[in-house]
Design a protein around this motif. Sequence first.
Motif, PDB file in Angstrom:
ATOM      1  N   ASN A 151       0.835  -1.198   0.000  1.00 24.91           N
ATOM      2  CA  ASN A 151       0.000   0.000   0.000  1.00 24.91           C
ATOM      3  C   ASN A 151       0.876   1.256   0.000  1.00 24.91           C
ATOM      4  O   ASN A 151       2.106   1.161  -0.082  1.00 24.91           O
ATOM      5  CB  ASN A 151      -0.966  -0.020   1.199  1.00 24.91           C
ATOM      6  N   ILE A 152       0.256   2.399   0.126  1.00 21.34           N
ATOM      7  CA  ILE A 152       0.987   3.664   0.019  1.00 21.34           C
ATOM      8  C   ILE A 152       2.054   3.807   1.103  1.00 21.34           C
ATOM      9  O   ILE A 152       3.066   4.479   0.910  1.00 21.34           O
ATOM     10  CB  ILE A 152       0.003   4.853   0.057  1.00 21.34           C
ATOM     11  N   ARG A 153       1.829   3.173   2.249  1.00 19.37           N
ATOM     12  CA  ARG A 153       2.811   3.207   3.342  1.00 19.37           C
ATOM     13  C   ARG A 153       3.874   2.136   3.177  1.00 19.37           C
ATOM     14  O   ARG A 153       5.071   2.404   3.315  1.00 19.37           O
ATOM     15  CB  ARG A 153       2.103   3.049   4.693  1.00 19.37           C
ATOM     16  N   SER A 154       3.452   0.929   2.856  1.00 20.87           N
ATOM     17  CA  SER A 154       4.390  -0.199   2.881  1.00 20.87           C
ATOM     18  C   SER A 154       5.233  -0.340   1.615  1.00 20.87           C
ATOM     19  O   SER A 154       6.192  -1.107   1.598  1.00 20.87           O
ATOM     20  CB  SER A 154       3.645  -1.509   3.152  1.00 20.87           C
ATOM     21  N   LYS A 155       4.906   0.408   0.553  1.00 20.61           N
ATOM     22  CA  LYS A 155       5.681   0.272  -0.684  1.00 20.61           C
ATOM     23  C   LYS A 155       7.134   0.704  -0.507  1.00 20.61           C
ATOM     24  O   LYS A 155       7.992   0.336  -1.309  1.00 20.61           O
ATOM     25  CB  LYS A 155       5.029   1.059  -1.813  1.00 20.61           C
ATOM     26  N   ASN A 156       7.413   1.448   0.556  1.00 23.64           N
ATOM     27  CA  ASN A 156       8.790   1.872   0.809  1.00 23.64           C
ATOM     28  C   ASN A 156       9.659   0.750   1.380  1.00 23.64           C
ATOM     29  O   ASN A 156      10.877   0.877   1.405  1.00 23.64           O
ATOM     30  CB  ASN A 156       8.807   3.064   1.769  1.00 23.64           C
ATOM     31  N   SER A 221       5.929  -4.449  27.156  1.00 26.26           N
ATOM     32  CA  SER A 221       4.902  -4.658  26.131  1.00 26.26           C
ATOM     33  C   SER A 221       4.480  -3.363  25.452  1.00 26.26           C
ATOM     34  O   SER A 221       4.071  -3.371  24.280  1.00 26.26           O
ATOM     35  CB  SER A 221       3.672  -5.334  26.749  1.00 26.26           C
ATOM     36  N   LEU A 222       4.563  -2.245  26.160  1.00 28.16           N
ATOM     37  CA  LEU A 222       4.131  -0.968  25.600  1.00 28.16           C
ATOM     38  C   LEU A 222       5.206  -0.283  24.765  1.00 28.16           C
ATOM     39  O   LEU A 222       4.913   0.707  24.086  1.00 28.16           O
ATOM     40  CB  LEU A 222       3.678  -0.028  26.730  1.00 28.16           C
ATOM     41  N   TRP A 223       6.414  -0.783  24.807  1.00 31.21           N
ATOM     42  CA  TRP A 223       7.506  -0.170  24.057  1.00 31.21           C
ATOM     43  C   TRP A 223       7.532  -0.765  22.645  1.00 31.21           C
ATOM     44  O   TRP A 223       8.222  -1.747  22.379  1.00 31.21           O
ATOM     45  CB  TRP A 223       8.838  -0.400  24.768  1.00 31.21           C
ATOM     46  N   VAL A 224       6.780  -0.157  21.756  1.00 32.23           N
ATOM     47  CA  VAL A 224       6.700  -0.624  20.372  1.00 32.23           C
ATOM     48  C   VAL A 224       7.168   0.489  19.441  1.00 32.23           C
ATOM     49  O   VAL A 224       7.164   1.668  19.794  1.00 32.23           O
ATOM     50  CB  VAL A 224       5.274  -1.082  20.000  1.00 32.23           C
ATOM     51  N   MET A 225       7.532   0.099  18.240  1.00 31.24           N
ATOM     52  CA  MET A 225       8.128   1.030  17.294  1.00 31.24           C
ATOM     53  C   MET A 225       7.101   1.911  16.588  1.00 31.24           C
ATOM     54  O   MET A 225       5.960   1.513  16.363  1.00 31.24           O
ATOM     55  CB  MET A 225       8.918   0.251  16.238  1.00 31.24           C
ATOM     56  N   ALA A 226       7.547   3.111  16.199  1.00 34.20           N
ATOM     57  CA  ALA A 226       6.724   3.958  15.333  1.00 34.20           C
ATOM     58  C   ALA A 226       6.577   3.326  13.959  1.00 34.20           C
ATOM     59  O   ALA A 226       5.651   3.660  13.214  1.00 34.20           O
ATOM     60  CB  ALA A 226       7.350   5.350  15.208  1.00 34.20           C
ATOM     61  N   TYR A 227       7.464   2.393  13.629  1.00 35.05           N
ATOM     62  CA  TYR A 227       7.386   1.679  12.361  1.00 35.05           C
ATOM     63  C   TYR A 227       6.255   0.644  12.345  1.00 35.05           C
ATOM     64  O   TYR A 227       5.894   0.140  11.276  1.00 35.05           O
ATOM     65  CB  TYR A 227       8.703   0.941  12.074  1.00 35.05           C
TER      66      TYR A 227
END
Length: 279
Positions: A151-156, A221-227
């Motif tokens: 999609n528009i986000r994951s194509k990178n 568990s709450l420490w997740v990536m912005a990615y």
Amino acid sequence: METLQIGNVSLTWLSGGVTNLDGGAMFGVVPKGLWSKKYPHNEKNQIELSTDPILIQMDGKTILVESGIGKGKLSEKQLRNYGVTRESELEASLGKIGLNPEKIDYVLMTHLHFDHACGLTGLVGGKYVSTFPNAQIITSHIEWDEMRNPNIRSKNTYWKENWEAIENQVVNFEESWKMGPISMYHTGGHSDGHSILIIEDGEEMAIHMADLMPTHAHRNSLWVMAYDDYPMDSIAAKEKWVSHALKRNAWFTFYHDAFYRAVKWGEDGQIVKSIKRQG
């Protein structure tokens, strides 16, 4: 090369490259004042992240977990933007233990983002070909679909250069895949098709949380990536699987951690046993 033994299953870490990515992106909404106490950063606020595949040997089978960032595939701009200080030395790593890419039977892909999948193919005579021509490449059905139709986000991060040459080798699964003591489970979270890996042999267990827990500093568990595309799914999966693994006194293994290959945590959350990354 560092190794870990889980029953009769042998794990060896190979050299798949080194990146340096923005610490804020790697820790999402966690304030820098907190994450920087657990994982160091440079003057550009980047943190060092390896991309080192794990070689699994068991019952005469040779298995690779992830494929590294490849060599000669990234442009000068990409090398700079991703802070690449070392490209993959995978073939040389295999050679040190008497193997080559043709001897790999399976490649287990937790997901297919470029920093995990670039090593799947390489340029030969101006054409991309499979790095592991005799291997079955295992990934979730959802992940494989998005790889080919980003999609528009994951194509990178999902590149045709990483899948067109290997599509006839890919084997998909829906919720889980199992071979002897190795199991893969679809979790979603980091990507919609993301999976984790568990090895259980006898009374021993190792869990590879992949990019749900890219480093030891992401245990919370709450420490997740912005990615992460679906952060609430990442949190739910971590709550489920980390709790399960801690009850089993499991080893947690890493692909990205610059300091540890694997750790065990005690009841107080402190590392009680570890295998440190050497160089």
